[in-house]
Design an enzyme around this catalytic site. Structure first.
Site, PDB file in Angstrom:
ATOM      1  N   ARG A   1       0.133   6.785   7.491  1.00 14.31           N
ATOM      2  CA  ARG A   1       0.364   6.805   6.036  1.00 14.31           C
ATOM      3  C   ARG A   1      -0.052   8.125   5.410  1.00 14.31           C
ATOM      4  O   ARG A   1       0.487   8.540   4.385  1.00 14.31           O
ATOM      5  CB  ARG A   1      -0.439   5.689   5.353  1.00 14.31           C
ATOM      6  CG  ARG A   1       0.056   4.280   5.614  1.00 14.31           C
ATOM      7  CD  ARG A   1      -0.612   3.337   4.614  1.00 14.31           C
ATOM      8  NE  ARG A   1      -0.570   1.945   5.020  1.00 14.31           N
ATOM      9  CZ  ARG A   1       0.431   1.105   4.752  1.00 14.31           C
ATOM     10  NH1 ARG A   1       1.482   1.513   4.084  1.00 14.31           N
ATOM     11  NH2 ARG A   1       0.364  -0.147   5.153  1.00 14.31           N
TER      12      ARG A   1
ATOM     13  N   PHE B   1      13.345   4.740  11.673  1.00 13.92           N
ATOM     14  CA  PHE B   1      11.964   4.317  11.415  1.00 13.92           C
ATOM     15  C   PHE B   1      11.172   5.530  10.952  1.00 13.92           C
ATOM     16  O   PHE B   1      10.934   6.450  11.735  1.00 13.92           O
ATOM     17  CB  PHE B   1      11.340   3.723  12.676  1.00 13.92           C
ATOM     18  CG  PHE B   1      10.158   2.852  12.372  1.00 13.92           C
ATOM     19  CD1 PHE B   1       9.096   3.325  11.602  1.00 13.92           C
ATOM     20  CD2 PHE B   1      10.100   1.552  12.836  1.00 13.92           C
ATOM     21  CE1 PHE B   1       8.008   2.527  11.296  1.00 13.92           C
ATOM     22  CE2 PHE B   1       9.011   0.731  12.539  1.00 13.92           C
ATOM     23  CZ  PHE B   1       7.966   1.228  11.776  1.00 13.92           C
ATOM     24  N   VAL B   2      10.814   5.541   9.671  1.00 10.67           N
ATOM     25  CA  VAL B   2      10.117   6.704   9.131  1.00 10.67           C
ATOM     26  C   VAL B   2       8.675   6.356   8.772  1.00 10.67           C
ATOM     27  O   VAL B   2       8.357   5.215   8.412  1.00 10.67           O
ATOM     28  CB  VAL B   2      10.836   7.283   7.891  1.00 10.67           C
ATOM     29  CG1 VAL B   2      12.130   7.952   8.302  1.00 10.67           C
ATOM     30  CG2 VAL B   2      11.094   6.220   6.832  1.00 10.67           C
TER      31      VAL B   2
ATOM     32  N   ASP C   1       3.954   3.460   6.932  1.00 12.47           N
ATOM     33  CA  ASP C   1       3.130   3.282   8.132  1.00 12.47           C
ATOM     34  C   ASP C   1       3.904   2.686   9.287  1.00 12.47           C
ATOM     35  O   ASP C   1       4.997   2.128   9.127  1.00 12.47           O
ATOM     36  CB  ASP C   1       1.963   2.328   7.816  1.00 12.47           C
ATOM     37  CG  ASP C   1       2.422   0.872   7.697  1.00 12.47           C
ATOM     38  OD1 ASP C   1       3.378   0.605   6.933  1.00 12.47           O
ATOM     39  OD2 ASP C   1       1.861   0.004   8.398  1.00 12.47           O
TER      40      ASP C   1
ATOM     41  N   GLU D   1       7.763   2.698  -6.092  1.00 14.11           N
ATOM     42  CA  GLU D   1       7.788   2.313  -4.675  1.00 14.11           C
ATOM     43  C   GLU D   1       7.996   3.536  -3.777  1.00 14.11           C
ATOM     44  O   GLU D   1       8.604   4.524  -4.193  1.00 14.11           O
ATOM     45  CB  GLU D   1       8.934   1.332  -4.418  1.00 14.11           C
ATOM     46  CG  GLU D   1       8.500  -0.124  -4.417  1.00 14.11           C
ATOM     47  CD  GLU D   1       7.726  -0.517  -3.152  1.00 14.11           C
ATOM     48  OE1 GLU D   1       7.101   0.359  -2.522  1.00 14.11           O
ATOM     49  OE2 GLU D   1       7.765  -1.701  -2.796  1.00 14.11           O
TER      50      GLU D   1
ATOM     51  N   ASP E   1      14.305  -0.257   1.331  1.00 10.78           N
ATOM     52  CA  ASP E   1      14.881  -0.463   2.666  1.00 10.78           C
ATOM     53  C   ASP E   1      16.013  -1.480   2.480  1.00 10.78           C
ATOM     54  O   ASP E   1      17.147  -1.106   2.173  1.00 10.78           O
ATOM     55  CB  ASP E   1      13.762  -0.956   3.590  1.00 10.78           C
ATOM     56  CG  ASP E   1      14.111  -0.831   5.062  1.00 10.78           C
ATOM     57  OD1 ASP E   1      15.290  -0.968   5.400  1.00 10.78           O
ATOM     58  OD2 ASP E   1      13.209  -0.619   5.876  1.00 10.78           O
TER      59      ASP E   1
ATOM     60  N   LYS F   1      17.108   3.939   1.958  1.00 15.74           N
ATOM     61  CA  LYS F   1      17.975   3.940   3.142  1.00 15.74           C
ATOM     62  C   LYS F   1      19.275   3.244   2.757  1.00 15.74           C
ATOM     63  O   LYS F   1      19.363   2.012   2.828  1.00 15.74           O
ATOM     64  CB  LYS F   1      17.321   3.167   4.284  1.00 15.74           C
ATOM     65  CG  LYS F   1      16.103   3.830   4.902  1.00 15.74           C
ATOM     66  CD  LYS F   1      15.575   2.946   6.018  1.00 15.74           C
ATOM     67  CE  LYS F   1      14.403   3.540   6.723  1.00 15.74           C
ATOM     68  NZ  LYS F   1      13.785   2.580   7.671  1.00 15.74           N
TER      69      LYS F   1
ATOM     70  N   LYS G   1       0.817  -1.196   0.000  1.00 19.55           N
ATOM     71  CA  LYS G   1       0.000   0.000   0.000  1.00 19.55           C
ATOM     72  C   LYS G   1       0.865   1.266   0.000  1.00 19.55           C
ATOM     73  O   LYS G   1       0.383   2.362  -0.289  1.00 19.55           O
ATOM     74  CB  LYS G   1      -0.859   0.030   1.280  1.00 19.55           C
ATOM     75  CG  LYS G   1      -1.722  -1.175   1.480  1.00 19.55           C
ATOM     76  CD  LYS G   1      -2.348  -1.146   2.882  1.00 19.55           C
ATOM     77  CE  LYS G   1      -2.986  -2.473   3.157  1.00 19.55           C
ATOM     78  NZ  LYS G   1      -3.245  -2.638   4.623  1.00 19.55           N
ATOM     79  N   GLY G   2       2.136   1.090   0.347  1.00 20.08           N
ATOM     80  CA  GLY G   2       2.976   2.259   0.592  1.00 20.08           C
ATOM     81  C   GLY G   2       3.108   3.208  -0.583  1.00 20.08           C
ATOM     82  O   GLY G   2       3.314   4.403  -0.406  1.00 20.08           O
TER      83      GLY G   2
HETATM   84  C1  PRP Z   1       7.460  -1.599   2.489  1.00 24.43           C
HETATM   85  C2  PRP Z   1       7.660  -0.688   1.290  1.00 24.43           C
HETATM   86  C3  PRP Z   1       8.322  -1.592   0.294  1.00 24.43           C
HETATM   87  C4  PRP Z   1       9.135  -2.524   1.157  1.00 24.43           C
HETATM   88  C5  PRP Z   1      10.550  -2.064   1.168  1.00 24.43           C
HETATM   89  O1  PRP Z   1       6.289  -2.316   2.291  1.00 24.43           O
HETATM   90  O2  PRP Z   1       6.448  -0.168   0.807  1.00 24.43           O
HETATM   91  O3  PRP Z   1       7.385  -2.334  -0.456  1.00 24.43           O
HETATM   92  O4  PRP Z   1       8.589  -2.455   2.490  1.00 24.43           O
HETATM   93  O5  PRP Z   1      11.325  -2.867   2.015  1.00 24.43           O
HETATM   94  P1  PRP Z   1      12.551  -3.742   1.488  1.00 24.43           P
HETATM   95  O6  PRP Z   1      13.375  -2.858   0.597  1.00 24.43           O
HETATM   96  O7  PRP Z   1      13.272  -4.118   2.751  1.00 24.43           O
HETATM   97  O8  PRP Z   1      12.034  -4.933   0.761  1.00 24.43           O
HETATM   98  P2  PRP Z   1       5.567  -3.149   3.447  1.00 24.43           P
HETATM   99  O9  PRP Z   1       5.955  -4.594   3.313  1.00 24.43           O
HETATM  100  O10 PRP Z   1       5.807  -2.487   4.761  1.00 24.43           O
HETATM  101  O11 PRP Z   1       4.033  -3.024   3.017  1.00 24.43           O
HETATM  102  P3  PRP Z   1       3.143  -1.707   2.781  1.00 24.43           P
HETATM  103  O12 PRP Z   1       3.626  -1.043   1.506  1.00 24.43           O
HETATM  104  O13 PRP Z   1       1.759  -2.228   2.636  1.00 24.43           O
HETATM  105  O14 PRP Z   1       3.322  -0.799   3.976  1.00 24.43           O
END
Ligand code: PRP
Length: 186
Positions: free
Chosen positions: A169, A156-157, A163, A103, A107, A135, A47-48
């Site tokens: 969000r 942690f952002v 979220d 995206e 991370d 990051k 969803k991000g």
């Molecule tokens: C978050 C973000 C990316 C992923 C990045 O999604 O939106 O999709 O993590 O992390 P990574 O580089 O370590 O793989 P999350 O799984 O938290 O789901 P969300 O988008 O629904 O919040």
């Protein structure tokens, strides 16, 4: 700070709404030049990426379509397995298409690395990556964003799609969540 009701839960604003808007506009011009007349398919990762997809798509002035995927990462942040499960797949056949994966954040990079390989295996003509944030200290796999908004520290952002337990969000800026908040929920 503009968030009266949650300001005590945030330590600092890292990237403002204005900085995001300006950088996305710059990157949109770059994407338009790079596309050179080719139709573009934006793929957002739920969803991000909802906020950045909304802003980027409206900053672009070239023909484009949008589609969405939802994925779930296993062992996220701890075992680094990089195994991703598709919860919602694309509605679009991407064979022969020019895809831009959109995206909110890189991370560890595991999600985008897996997604890029998955989309390439479906026969896309090209798969490029747009990430609003990265990051650098957290990245575990070699993933190059073709279009990158901002590098941020390994904190942690939340906000701009990001979220904590589905909260925050909707904040317009990217902010550091106070450790008090996650300490309380443990
Ligand atoms: C978050 C973000 C990316 C992923 C990045 O999604 O939106 O999709 O993590 O992390 P990574 O580089 O370590 O793989 P999350 O799984 O938290 O789901 P969300 O988008 O629904 O919040």
């Amino acid at each position: 700070m503009r968030y009266d009701d949650v300001s005590d839960q945030l330590d600092e604003i890292l990237v403002t709404e204005e900085q995001l808007r300006a950088r996305i506009a710059e990157l949109a011009r770059q994407i338009e030049r790079d596309c050179d007349g080719q139709d573009l398919l934006l793929v957002g990762v739920l969803k991000g990426a909802v906020m950045v997809m909304s802003d980027l798509s409206r900053a672009l002035t070239i023909p484009l379509t949008m589609d969405w995927m939802a994925v779930s990462s296993y062992g996220h942040g701890t075992t680094s397995s990089g195994v991703v499960r598709i919860l919602k797949d694309l509605d679009t056949d991407i064979a022969g298409r020019h895809v831009l994966l959109v995206e909110d954040i890189i991370d560890t990079g595991l999600t985008l690395s897996w997604l890029r390989d998955n989309l390439i295996s479906r026969g896309a003509s090209s798969v490029k990556i747009f990430a609003a944030l990265r990051k650098p200290e957290a990245v575990k796999v070699n993933i190059v964003a073709d279009y990158l908004g901002f590098d941020i520290p390994n904190k942690f952002v939340v906000g701009y799609g990001l979220d904590f337990a589905e909260n925050y969000r909707h904040l317009r800026d990217v902010a550091v969540l106070s450790p008090r908040v996650y300490a309380e929920s443990e």
